[in-house]
Structure formats: structure tokens, C-alpha cells
Design a protein around this motif. Structure first.
Motif, short mmCIF file in Angstrom:
data_model
loop_
_atom_site.label_atom_id
_atom_site.label_comp_id
_atom_site.label_asym_id
_atom_site.label_seq_id
_atom_site.Cartn_x
_atom_site.Cartn_y
_atom_site.Cartn_z
N GLY A 1 1.98 73.28 50.72
CA GLY A 1 1.49 74.24 49.73
C GLY A 1 1.71 73.80 48.29
N LYS A 2 1.87 72.49 48.07
CA LYS A 2 2.10 72.00 46.71
C LYS A 2 0.92 72.32 45.79
CE LYS A 2 2.59 67.85 48.26
NZ LYS A 2 2.48 68.27 49.67
N SER A 3 -0.28 72.05 46.27
CA SER A 3 -1.43 72.29 45.42
C SER A 3 -1.64 73.78 45.19
CB SER A 3 -2.69 71.68 46.04
OG SER A 3 -2.50 70.30 46.23
N THR A 4 -1.33 74.59 46.19
CA THR A 4 -1.43 76.04 46.03
C THR A 4 -0.47 76.51 44.94
OG1 THR A 4 -1.84 76.16 48.41
CG2 THR A 4 -1.38 78.22 47.28
N ASN B 1 0.92 69.28 53.29
CA ASN B 1 0.57 70.63 53.75
C ASN B 1 1.67 71.68 53.56
OD1 ASN B 1 -1.85 71.75 54.73
ND2 ASN B 1 -0.85 72.25 56.65
N ASP C 1 6.19 84.25 53.44
CA ASP C 1 5.50 85.25 54.27
C ASP C 1 5.51 84.85 55.75
OD1 ASP C 1 2.12 84.15 54.04
OD2 ASP C 1 3.81 83.19 53.08
N SER D 1 6.25 82.51 48.00
CA SER D 1 5.00 82.37 48.73
C SER D 1 3.93 82.02 47.72
CB SER D 1 4.65 83.68 49.44
OG SER D 1 3.33 83.61 49.91
N ALA D 2 3.58 80.75 47.70
CA ALA D 2 2.63 80.28 46.69
C ALA D 2 1.28 80.94 46.87
CB ALA D 2 2.48 78.76 46.80
N GLY E 1 -2.67 65.97 53.89
CA GLY E 1 -3.30 64.81 53.26
C GLY E 1 -4.54 65.16 52.49
N LEU E 2 -4.65 66.41 52.06
CA LEU E 2 -5.84 66.79 51.30
C LEU E 2 -5.79 66.21 49.89
CD1 LEU E 2 -8.26 68.74 52.08
CD2 LEU E 2 -7.40 70.07 50.17
N THR E 3 -4.62 66.31 49.27
CA THR E 3 -4.47 65.71 47.94
C THR E 3 -4.12 64.25 48.11
OG1 THR E 3 -3.55 67.81 47.20
CG2 THR E 3 -3.31 65.95 45.71
N ASN F 1 8.68 77.38 50.47
CA ASN F 1 7.39 78.07 50.44
C ASN F 1 7.09 78.74 51.78
OD1 ASN F 1 4.97 78.88 49.33
ND2 ASN F 1 3.90 77.00 49.90
N ASP G 1 -9.58 75.79 55.12
CA ASP G 1 -8.32 76.51 55.02
C ASP G 1 -7.88 77.10 56.35
OD1 ASP G 1 -6.59 76.66 52.88
OD2 ASP G 1 -6.86 78.82 52.69
N1 GTP Z 1 0.96 81.63 54.67
C1 GTP Z 1 1.03 80.85 53.59
N2 GTP Z 1 0.22 79.80 53.49
C2 GTP Z 1 0.31 79.02 52.41
C3 GTP Z 1 1.25 79.26 51.38
N3 GTP Z 1 1.12 78.28 50.44
C4 GTP Z 1 0.13 77.48 50.87
N4 GTP Z 1 -0.38 77.92 52.04
C5 GTP Z 1 -1.45 77.32 52.83
O1 GTP Z 1 -1.01 76.06 53.26
C6 GTP Z 1 -2.11 75.14 53.33
C7 GTP Z 1 -1.79 73.88 52.56
O2 GTP Z 1 -1.78 74.14 51.19
P1 GTP Z 1 -1.97 73.00 50.08
O3 GTP Z 1 -1.60 73.64 48.79
O4 GTP Z 1 -3.29 72.35 50.20
O5 GTP Z 1 -0.84 71.98 50.55
P2 GTP Z 1 -0.40 70.61 49.88
O6 GTP Z 1 1.07 70.57 49.94
O7 GTP Z 1 -1.03 70.44 48.55
O8 GTP Z 1 -0.98 69.60 50.93
P3 GTP Z 1 -1.35 68.04 50.73
O9 GTP Z 1 -2.16 67.94 49.51
O10 GTP Z 1 -2.11 67.73 51.97
O11 GTP Z 1 -0.06 67.31 50.67
C8 GTP Z 1 -3.31 75.92 52.80
O12 GTP Z 1 -4.03 76.40 53.90
C9 GTP Z 1 -2.69 77.04 52.01
O13 GTP Z 1 -3.53 78.16 51.97
C10 GTP Z 1 2.12 80.39 51.51
O14 GTP Z 1 2.95 80.68 50.68
N5 GTP Z 1 1.96 81.15 52.64
#
Ligand code: GTP
Ligand code: MG
Lengths: 93, 595
Positions: free
Chosen positions: B14-17, B12, B118, B144-145, B34-36, B115, B301
Motif C-alpha cells: 500500500g505504499k502508493s496508496t 503490495n 482495517d 489504513s492508507a 510490482g505495480l510501481t 498498513n 484492484d
Molecule cells: N484493505 C486495505 N487495502 C489497502 C490499504 N492500503 C492499500 N490497500 C490496497 O492494497 C493494494 C496495493 O496497494 P498499492 O498502493 O498499489 O501497493 P504498493 O505498495 O504501492 O505496491 P507496489 O507498487 O506493487 O510495490 C491495493 O489494492 C490497495 O487498494 C489499506 O489500508 N487497507
């Protein structure tokens, strides 16, 4: 002999310091990754009804943890007296 | 030589973002740790070289692991990479920096991206990037991804960094450093580089949680929210569906029928009543699918899923499951397959398997199409949404029943529940657009692929031999249905409907297409026919059976792959068929006896 409380019994709204963790290595590592480690201050935010999980805050992270797992964490109260502070017997229900 | 960068970080962060932002790919994003759960890679142009960026599942540490963490760890430890792009949540450095120090021991080149710049700014968190970078000996970017700030600079930094590390290397055999040592380093590092203001007032998340996680209001509110989401989808989607149906009908009578009127009768029947009606009727669901997945994206989200886990855990634990299983059930409303894979976050094998066994009962969007069609055809507009809602409730009830009966070993092999409760977030429009684009693409590919195949096959079965009346007992389909009649007539499911069910085994999306072909009518016309031929008891019995009777082929294949054997796949198949028959039987016979 200091008196510690298990985190699972601390009422909502209280602040405490983690004094001992009795979990196995794997779970201890997971707890640490989420910010639950020795010496950390945590706030109990809320407890869900029906013996559900509790929500605690450590630093900027909010965590949910099952009551049985929280039972593995022993804490002492945050403020007065610093390191030597203990809970009163009656506070650990 | 091909270059590769792995994107590593805690769940969580924001890796996938960031992956999507850098490569333009469409990885699923959601505010749920744990989404990915599997590797995803895409190409990215950095300077003048093409680089493969790999999005990994989140990783808590390099010690213990669940299945998703194992995937990430295995990749990092065995695959040669030019470096690791480590992503941390800038607001939570106090717990996430330790991962960086652990990763350092692997001896791979690393670039650090912090990340959620913001969120850090709005919480008043200040980070001395230069000092931190110096102390760690790593290049660092603040980004900020989600909103894109700092990303051009990150690209620049990646390009330079890649130039310095042109050759892929494999991780060194790991020298595990003492964790306490690491903690000590982290603490002193943080004290020097990160300023966190004392919390003065309750944040927006805190205020919302006070209501949504209220000890007594929490659960009722959850139901209310579900009902609301559902009404929105229904209210927005059905008019659009009607519009599309009307358009397709006009097209058929005004253009296509005249254009092919010169062909032989069987060919016209195949093209119009087979392909066009079959596919067209399925296609009318596209708007609903788009609206539905947009609503899902908003829920995923928002961060509410983790709250649902919190609220439901007490109940779920009595059945050998936990709050996460409930969330996966909700994710299954979209499609059961990713939900089943999401169970990788559960470390106890017994509990994970139990969770996977319950997921096929989650009412997925394909089944939703069938139910929408039947409820609008047979029930009054006022009753229809409630009938639909009752099916969701029954889907949960069967999940609980299944878990209760099969909980066996899972009850003694309980996985600790310990997870982050992320702050509430709002999805950006681009995330919503991407999500619905991906899902509608998926839907269209299916409609263009095996739904065509299924519909063509149904046409053949119901029209061969060609001299028999379509779908009459003399046709292949008629004979097949005749054999199955002893099974289905006690359920009030007539022979033609049972043919459609047979095809629904492959994928539930085919059911409506198959019905259109069987009755030789699409859209509204088909609704009319169903309305005449079925009373509500028969319709409901059919829907109950469809809800439960068997997971679709891809779900079964996933179950087999994830459990590493066919045992549970067969168990799931037999169990769901048995339960489906029992439930429909009891319902139909009771309802008839009472009438
Ligand atoms: N405010 C904010 N939220 C973010 C940012 N980057 C990602 N998010 C939010 O963070 C949450 C997790 O993002 P993902 O990209 O799914 O995270 P992940 O690291 O891939 O998570 P896993 O796959 O579970 O390991 C989502 O709700 C995104 O919208 C950011 O730069 N700022
Ligand atoms: Mg991800």
C-alpha cells in the motif's frame, strides 16, 4: 534417515513443515521474504491443472509457486510425532 | 535545506496508496505486487517544512533483486534522505518484519507504519504497538492508507520525527547481518507483540477462490469475466459516445459554421473539416475511455490479476513466458507502455525481453477506438461486439505465436515464479475517480497536442495543391498513397486508408482523426462513408493490419530504453510489420477466394 517429500508433490489440503530448501541463495532469500523458510508450517491450498503452479499458505500470506520451484523445497508432515514425523513412501508421488 | 523521505516496503503493502493519501498525487495503485516500477516523488507539507516524499517500487529484501528492486535499492543506498518511512502489511508481520531489521543495518532514521489496519482488525489480529515500538526502538503508527484511519496521527508523528532528524543522510556501507539471526529476533518479537487468532472459517477470499480458481471452471470463468467486463464497457460507453457525437455535430452546424462563414474557403475547410472534424471525432471516444479505464481499475484492484497469472502459467510456460507475462498483456489493454515497464519484475533478462517483445500485440485502448469505430460503421449491431472480441482473441494468438517463435534462450533461462496471491479487495470510489481522471487527462492532453498536429498535417497533405480536389490522386497524399499502393492493394486496403495508417505509426489515436480529415466528414457521417466504401472483408483486413502492424512511437521508445539498445526495437518493428502484412494478406485473399 527421515523420508521427506518435495513440496511439489504434496496433495492439496495437506499441512507440512519445511525441512530443507535446495534453491540458490537468491531464490532462497526470495522464498524467505514470502514466508517460505525452514521450520515454517505451510498448507497446500490447491494445485492448478496441466502441471501449473501450486498455491500454498504460510501464516497470513498466500503464495503461488511453480511446481518446478516448489520441487526445491523438501517438507515433512505437520502433526503426529512433531519433528520426527515422516511421510510414508507411498505419499510422495 | 530540502527534506526528503523515502517510502519503503515490500510489494503490495500500500505504499502508493499512502503516497497518494499523504501528497494528493495520482500514483497508480493496484492489487498486484510490482505495480510501481519506478521512482515517483511529490511534495508534502509537514509542520512548517515542505518535504519531498518518494514512492519506491516494492522491495523483498536487500539481497537479490529484479530491475524494479534495483531501482529501489539504488535509491536507498545512494540518495541522502531524512529518513525511511517503512510501510508493512499489518496482517503479515511474520514475514515482513525481517525487512525492517535488514533496513536497520543501513543506519538511516526510520519510522514504521503498519498498513491495512482495517484488514488486520477484521481478521482479529491484535498488535501491541507500544511494546513493538520499544523493542525495535522505532516510532510506529497503525494506519489504513485506503480508508484514512490513523493518517492524521501518522502526519503528526512524521512531523515530530522530521524535527528530530533535520539533516539528510546517506546510508552507511551495509553490514550484512546474519539472516538467521534476524529470523530468530523476529520470531521472539512476534511471540510477544502480535496476536493472531487461529483461523476458524474460510474467508471470503477463500470462498471466491474455490470457484474462480477451480481446476476446470477457472479458465472458462476467466473468459466469461473478460467478456462481461467488455460488454459493460461497450454497453455503457457507446450510448455516451453517440450522445457526445450528436452534441459536437449540433455545435458545428449551429454555431461554429455560421460564426466563421466570412473566412476564405480554404480556411473554413481547414478549421471545420480539418481540425474540428478530426479532433471532434477523436474526442467522442472520451466517455468510452473513462468507462474503460474504470473497468480496468476495478479489475486491477480486485486482486484477480494474480489469479489470472495462476491460471495461465501452465500454458505460458510452454512458450518461454510465465503467468506474469499474461497479466502484463492484460494491463496492456489500457496502454502498452506501463505494461512493458511492468516487465521489470521478471528477473531473467531473456524472459523479460521476450515478454516485452509480445506486449505491443496487446490490443491497447487507442486501437480499441479504431476498432470500435470500424465495427459499428461496417458491421451489424449484433455482430459488432463479437467482431471486436475476435480481435482480442487474435491479439492473444499473435502474442503466443511471437513468443513461441522467439522463445529461444528464454526457454533455458527460466525465472522462478514465486509471488504473493493477495486477498480480493474492492476499489474505493476515490481510487476509481482518480484513475479515470488521470486517464482522461492523458487522453485530452494528447488530443490537444500531437493529435492536433497530426490532423493539421493530414489536412495539408490531402488539400495541397489547393486547386486539386481534396484527397484526389493529384494531392500530396494521393501521390504518397499511389506509391504505397503495391503494398496495400493485396490487403484490400484502399489508398485513402493507407494514408491514415501512415499516421497511426506515431500513435493509433490519430487514425480516426486522420480518416475524418481524409474523407472530409466526422462522426456519423464518416461512419456512413466507411459503410458505403468498405465491405466487411476490407474492413476486417484493415483492422487486422492496424492491430498488428507497428507499436506506436512511445512503445518503441520504451522498448529501446528498457532493453538498453535499439536492437530489439528494430526487431519488434520489422517483425510486427511483417506479421501484419502476412495476416492481412492471408485473410483478405482467402476471404475473397471463398466469396
Ligand atoms: N484493505 C486495505 N487495502 C489497502 C490499504 N492500503 C492499500 N490497500 C490496497 O492494497 C493494494 C496495493 O496497494 P498499492 O498502493 O498499489 O501497493 P504498493 O505498495 O504501492 O505496491 P507496489 O507498487 O506493487 O510495490 C491495493 O489494492 C490497495 O487498494 C489499506 O489500508 N487497507
Ligand atoms: Mg506502488
Amino acid at each position: 534417515m527421515t523420508h521427506l517429500c518435495s513440496l511439489s508433490t504434496v496433495p492439496a489440503g495437506r499441512c507440512c513443515v519445511i525441512a530443507r530448501i535446495d534453491a540458490d541463495a537468491d531464490l532462497t532469500a526470495r522464498m524467505r521474504a514470502l514466508g517460505l523458510q525452514l521450520g515454517r508450517r505451510v498448507h497446500v491450498m490447491r494445485r492448478s491443472p496441466f502441471k501449473g503452479p501450486i498455491q500454498v499458505r504460510s501464516g497470513q500470506t498466500d503464495i503461488i509457486i511453480r511446481r518446478s520451484d516448489a520441487g526445491l523445497i523438501q517438507v515433512r508432515p505437520c502433526d503426529p510425532g512433531g519433528d520426527t514425523a515422516v511421510f510414508k513412501e507411498s505419499e510422495c508421488a | 535545506m530540502s527534506k526528503r523521505i523515502a517510502l519503503v516496503g515490500m510489494p503490495n503493502t500500500g505504499k502508493s496508496t499512502l503516497f497518494n493519501r499523504l501528497t494528493g498525487a495520482g500514483a497508480r495503485v493496484g492489487n498486484w505486487p510490482g505495480l510501481t516500477v519506478e521512482l515517483l516523488s511529490a511534495k508534502l507539507l509537514l509542520g512548517d517544512s515542505m518535504v519531498e516524499l518518494v514512492d519506491l517500487p516494492g522491495l523483498h529484501n536487500l539481497h537479490g533483486f529484479s530491475e524494479d528492486e534495483r531501482v529501489a535499492r539504488h535509491f536507498i543506498e545512494t540518495q541522502p534522505v531524512n529518513g525511511l518511512l517503512v510501510l508493512l502489511n499489518a496482517t503479515q508481520l511474520e514475514r515482513q518484519l525481517a525487512l525492517v531489521l535488514q533496513l536497520k543495518a543501513l543506519g538511516l532514521p526510520m519510522l514504521l507504519a503498519l498498513n491495512m489496519a482495517d484488514e488486520a482488525a477484521s481478521r482479529g489480529i491484535r498488535i501491541q504497538i507500544e511494546t513493538l515500538s520499544e523493542q525495535l526502538g522505532l516510532p510506529i503508527c497503525l494506519v489504513s492508507a485506503k480508508h484514512g484511519q490513523g493518517v492524521p496521527e501518522l502526519r503528526q508523528a512524521l512531523t515530530t520525527w522530521l524535527r528530530d532528524n533535520p539533516n539528510p543522510v546517506t546510508a552507511q556501507a551495509r553490514v550484512l547481518r546474519e539472516d538467521d539471526d534476524i529470523e530468530h529476533n523476529v520470531d521472539s518479537l512476534l511471540a510477544r507483540t502480535v496476536h493472531v487468532p487461529p483461523v476458524l472459517s474460510a474467508s471470503r477470499t477463500d470462498r471466491l477462490d474455490r470457484i474462480l480458481l477451480h481446476p476446470w471452471l477457472g479458465l472458462p470463468l476467466f473468459l466469461l469475466i473478460m467478456l462481461l467486463v467488455f460488454q459493460i464497457v461497450y454497453g455503457l460507453g457507446t450510448p455516451l459516445q453517440d450522445g457526445l457525437g450528436w452534441l459536437l455535430d449540433e455545435l458545428k452546424t449551429g454555431w461554429i459554421a455560421p460564426a466563421i462563414s466570412g473566412l476564405p474557403a480554404w480556411a473554413i475547410s481547414f478549421l471545420l473539416e480539418g481540425l474540428y472534424d478530426g479532433i471532434g471525432t477523436v474526442m467522442t471516444f472520451l466517455p468510452i475511455i473513462v468507462v474503460f479505464f474504470m473497468a480496468m481499475a476495478v479489475v486491477e484492484d480486485s486482486g484477480y490479476l494474480a489469479r489470472a497469472a495462476f491460471l495461465m502459467d501452465a500454458l505460458m510456460s510452454r512458450m518461454g513466458l510465465d503467468g506474469r507475462a499474461f497479466v502484463l498483456q492484460l494491463m496492456g489493454f489500457g496502454c502498452n507502455v506501463p505494461a512493458m515497464m511492468g516487465a521489470r519484475v521478471i528477473r531473467s533478462r531473456a524472459q523479460r525481453i521476450l515478454t516485452m517483445m509480445t506486449i505491443p500485440f496487446s490490443l491497447c485502448s487507442a486501437r480499441l477506438q479504431v476498432f470500435l469505430f470500424f465495427t459499428t460503421a461496417v458491421f451489424s449491431p449484433l455482430a459488432a461486439p463479437w467482431v471486436l472480441f475476435s480481435l482480442y482473441v487474435i491479439s492473444f494468438a499473435i502474442t503466443f505465436l511471437t513468443a513461441w517463435i522467439w522463445r529461444g534462450r528464454a526457454r533455458h533461462n527460466i525465472d522462478p515464479l514465486l509471488m504473493e496471491l493477495p486477498p480480493y479487495r474492492l476499489p474505493t470510489l476515490s481510487v476509481l475517480a482518480r484513475q479515470s481522471l488521470r486517464e482522461s487527462g492523458h487522453f485530452l492532453r494528447q488530443a490537444g497536442g500531437f493529435i492536433i498536429l497530426g490532423v493539421a498535417l493530414v489536412w495539408f497533405l490531402t488539400h495541397f495543391p489547393l486547386d486539386a480536389a481534396p484527397a484526389s490522386p493529384a494531392t500530396l497524399a494521393g501521390r504518397l498513397a499511389g506509391w504505397m499502393a503495391p503494398i496495400f492493394s493485396p490487403l484490400g486496403i484502399d489508398q485513402l486508408l493507407s494514408i491514415a495508417l501512415l499516421f497511426g505509426f506515431v500513435a493509433k489515436e490519430v487514425v480516426i482523426g486522420a480518416l475524418a480529415v481524409i474523407y472530409g466528414a466526422g462522426g456519423d457521417e464518416l461512419s456512413g462513408i466507411l459503410n458505403q466504401r468498405l465491405d466487411w472483408v476490407q474492413a476486417y483486413s484493415f483492422m487486422l493490419f492496424t492491430l498488428v502492424y507497428t507499436p506506436c512511437l512511445s512503445t518503441l521508445a520504451t522498448l529501446r530504453r528498457e532493453t538498453g539498445g535499439s536492437r530489439y526495437m528494430w526487431a519488434s518493428l520489422v517483425w510486427s510489420l511483417g506479421v501484419a502484412w502476412m495476416i492481412s494478406f492471408v485473410f483478405y485473399q482467402t476471404a475473397r477466394a471463398l466469396q
